[in-house]
Structure formats: C-alpha cells, structure tokens
Design a protein around this motif. Structure first.
Motif, short mmCIF file in Angstrom:
data_model
loop_
_atom_site.label_atom_id
_atom_site.label_comp_id
_atom_site.label_asym_id
_atom_site.label_seq_id
_atom_site.Cartn_x
_atom_site.Cartn_y
_atom_site.Cartn_z
N ALA A 60 0.64 -1.74 0.07
CA ALA A 60 -0.30 0.48 0.10
C ALA A 60 0.87 1.19 0.07
CB ALA A 60 -0.73 0.08 1.51
N GLU A 61 1.95 1.50 0.30
CA GLU A 61 3.02 2.01 0.84
C GLU A 61 3.65 2.94 -0.63
OE1 GLU A 61 5.69 1.19 3.45
OE2 GLU A 61 4.52 1.54 5.42
N LEU A 62 4.05 1.57 -1.09
CA LEU A 62 4.97 1.69 -2.46
C LEU A 62 3.12 2.30 -4.05
CD1 LEU A 62 6.76 -1.55 -2.97
CD2 LEU A 62 7.34 1.44 -2.32
N ALA A 63 2.28 1.59 -3.51
CA ALA A 63 1.17 2.14 -4.63
C ALA A 63 0.59 3.76 -4.26
CB ALA A 63 -0.27 1.39 -4.61
N ARG A 64 1.27 3.97 -2.98
CA ARG A 64 0.80 5.48 -2.83
C ARG A 64 1.98 6.69 -3.25
NH1 ARG A 64 -1.40 3.49 2.17
NH2 ARG A 64 0.49 3.99 3.22
N ALA A 65 3.46 5.32 -3.08
CA ALA A 65 4.28 6.70 -3.56
C ALA A 65 4.55 6.94 -4.73
CB ALA A 65 5.38 5.70 -3.29
N PHE A 66 4.41 5.68 -5.72
CA PHE A 66 4.80 5.72 -7.16
C PHE A 66 3.09 5.60 -7.65
CE2 PHE A 66 8.15 3.91 -5.17
CZ PHE A 66 9.38 4.80 -5.74
N ASP A 67 2.70 6.56 -7.92
CA ASP A 67 0.82 6.48 -8.51
C ASP A 67 1.15 6.07 -10.16
OD1 ASP A 67 -1.47 6.87 -9.02
OD2 ASP A 67 -1.13 8.32 -10.64
N GLY A 68 0.53 4.55 -10.26
CA GLY A 68 0.29 4.24 -11.75
C GLY A 68 1.30 2.10 -11.32
N ALA A 69 1.69 2.68 -10.35
CA ALA A 69 2.48 1.35 -10.49
C ALA A 69 1.51 0.09 -10.20
CB ALA A 69 3.35 1.48 -9.54
N THR A 70 1.98 -1.18 -10.85
CA THR A 70 2.16 -2.65 -10.35
C THR A 70 2.82 -3.05 -9.55
OG1 THR A 70 1.32 -2.85 -12.59
CG2 THR A 70 0.93 -4.71 -11.70
N VAL A 71 1.92 -3.30 -7.76
CA VAL A 71 2.63 -3.71 -6.61
C VAL A 71 2.14 -5.08 -6.64
CG1 VAL A 71 3.20 -3.09 -4.58
CG2 VAL A 71 2.73 -1.34 -6.12
N LEU A 72 3.35 -5.94 -6.12
CA LEU A 72 2.71 -7.21 -6.53
C LEU A 72 3.43 -8.27 -4.65
CD1 LEU A 72 4.45 -9.14 -9.37
CD2 LEU A 72 1.73 -8.35 -8.82
#
Length: 245
Positions: A60-72
């Motif tokens: 969730a932190e990475l998704a907020r930091a990098f908008d549009g990224a796919t986070v697995l």
C-alpha cells in the motif's frame, strides 16, 4: 491555422512516441535505499513500474508513492511464492535491489543467519528471474543484479553475506551465457559502501559511528543503474563497480 495544425500534429506524434517508448521495469527493494531511488527515477521519466513488496502494508505504501505502478506482494524470504506472481508479458528489465545483511564471525553465525541471507540475497533473485524470463525474452530485456563490494572480497565477519553475493555473481555469469541467444542482457553492479538504511544497519552491527556523507550516495548508484538500463542494444555491460573516493 497552419501553425496550430502543425503544433497539434507534433503533439500527437510526441505522445505516440512516448507511448511506444515507455518501458516496464520490475524492481525489488523499492521501499528504501538504492531500489527506492531507482524506482523514483524511472517513475519520474514515465516508465511503468512493477514493484515487489514483502507484505500488504508495504504494498500500500508503494502504491501511494508510485502512482500507476503495479505492486505485487511476495516475501523474498520465501522464494517459492514468486512462482504465483502475475507478471507482465513483457519486461524491459528486472532489477534485483533487495537484500539483507547480518554480520558475524563464522564461529558465531547461526544457521538461521546463513539461511536468511542466502535465501533473500541469492535464491530469491534466481527464482524471480526464472519466472520473469519469458517476459524478458519477449522484450529483449536486461537483468540487473545489485551486488556489493562483498561480492568480490570477503572480509572478517562478512562470510555469510559475502557468500550470498559471490553466489549472486555466479548466477549472473551463468545466466548471461545462457540467455545471450535469447536477447537478454545481464549486468552485475558492485556498489561499495553506500549511504542507505542498510549501511546504517551495518555500522550498528560493527559498533561504528555512521556518517552518510562518507560513503557513495544512492543517487550516484541510481545514475549508474540508469546507464545500464539505457545501454544501446549493440552492447552488454557484464560488470560495473563504484566505490567511495
């Protein structure tokens, strides 16, 4: 009218070019240090990111930091889980920047300390790379292993970490030879001591005072990684090292 039409056409062409040149990069260790710096640079220039987080909270932190990224979500301490990840059909690169370190003399290190470092630093990159190979082959992509100065020289108290990094170099060498015919390039990057949270942990384990200004800055390593990823297709950079002055 002519000027407006030309401007519109140029804008459309630029947008189309950007869309076709936008690349996709899978990055581990994007939560801090070198991995975070690389993800930030790639995201800023418009490339698509596929990031691996060890648990849902970090995802969730990475998704907020990098908008549009796919986070697995995959804990690299359990490499078998990467086999269930839904990876893209094409990957322009896979950059292995995640890692763990625990210093100690051979006489003192536990089996757990050995297993943890070998698993996260060596087995997990091997497993993830294997799963990503079809996508890398499809794109003629690049695999980058962020190694360490400890991957070339093993010093006292560094046996387990160095063993994992020596192994990572062997993995890269074998993979490079195996995948050349498929158009996949493989590079090992050997940063010396770099001012990251891991370096702060190392200093604490060594019982030394930590001064970030004394070491290579993460941005310097990121610039080097970008050079590797942007290398023209007529060459491969097998190894590159950077050290503090």
């Amino acid at each position: 009218m002519t000027t407006t039409g030309t401007t519109t056409a140029t804008t459309a062409t630029t947008a189309a070019t950007a869309a076709t040149t936008r690349r996709t990069h899978l990055v581990t260790g994007a939560g801090s240090g070198i991995g975070a710096g690389l993800a930030t640079a790639l995201h800023a220039r418009g490339d698509h990111l596929v990031l691996v987080a060890r648990h849902e909270e970090r995802a969730a932190e990475l998704a907020r930091a990098f908008d549009g990224a796919t986070v697995l979500v995959a804990d690299l301490a359990d490499p078998a889980v990467v086999e269930s990840l839904a990876l893209p059909d094409r990957l322009d690169s896979v950059v292995h920047a995640a890692g763990v370190v625990e210093l100690g003399a051979v006489a003192d290190l536990s089996v757990t300390a050995w297993q943890d470092q070998l698993t996260v630093n060596l087995v997990a990159p091997a497993a993830l790379t294997r799963c990503a190979l079809p996508a890398l082959r499809a794109a003629g992509g690049t695999v980058v292993f962020v190694n360490s100065g400890a991957g070339k020289v093993a010093k006292p108290d560094w046996a387990a970490y160095a063993a994992s990094k020596f192994g990572l170099r062997a993995l890269a060498d074998a993979l490079r030879a195996e995948e050349a015919a498929h158009g996949v390039r493989v590079t090992s990057v050997f940063p010396g001591r770099t001012a990251t949270p891991m370096q702060e942990t190392v200093h604490a384990q060594e019982g030394k005072e930590y001064d970030p200004a004394a070491w290579v800055q993460p941005e310097t390593v990121v610039d080097l990684l970008l050079h590797v990823l942007d290398l023209p297709g007529d060459a491969v950079l097998p190894e590159v090292a950077v050290q503090p002055r």
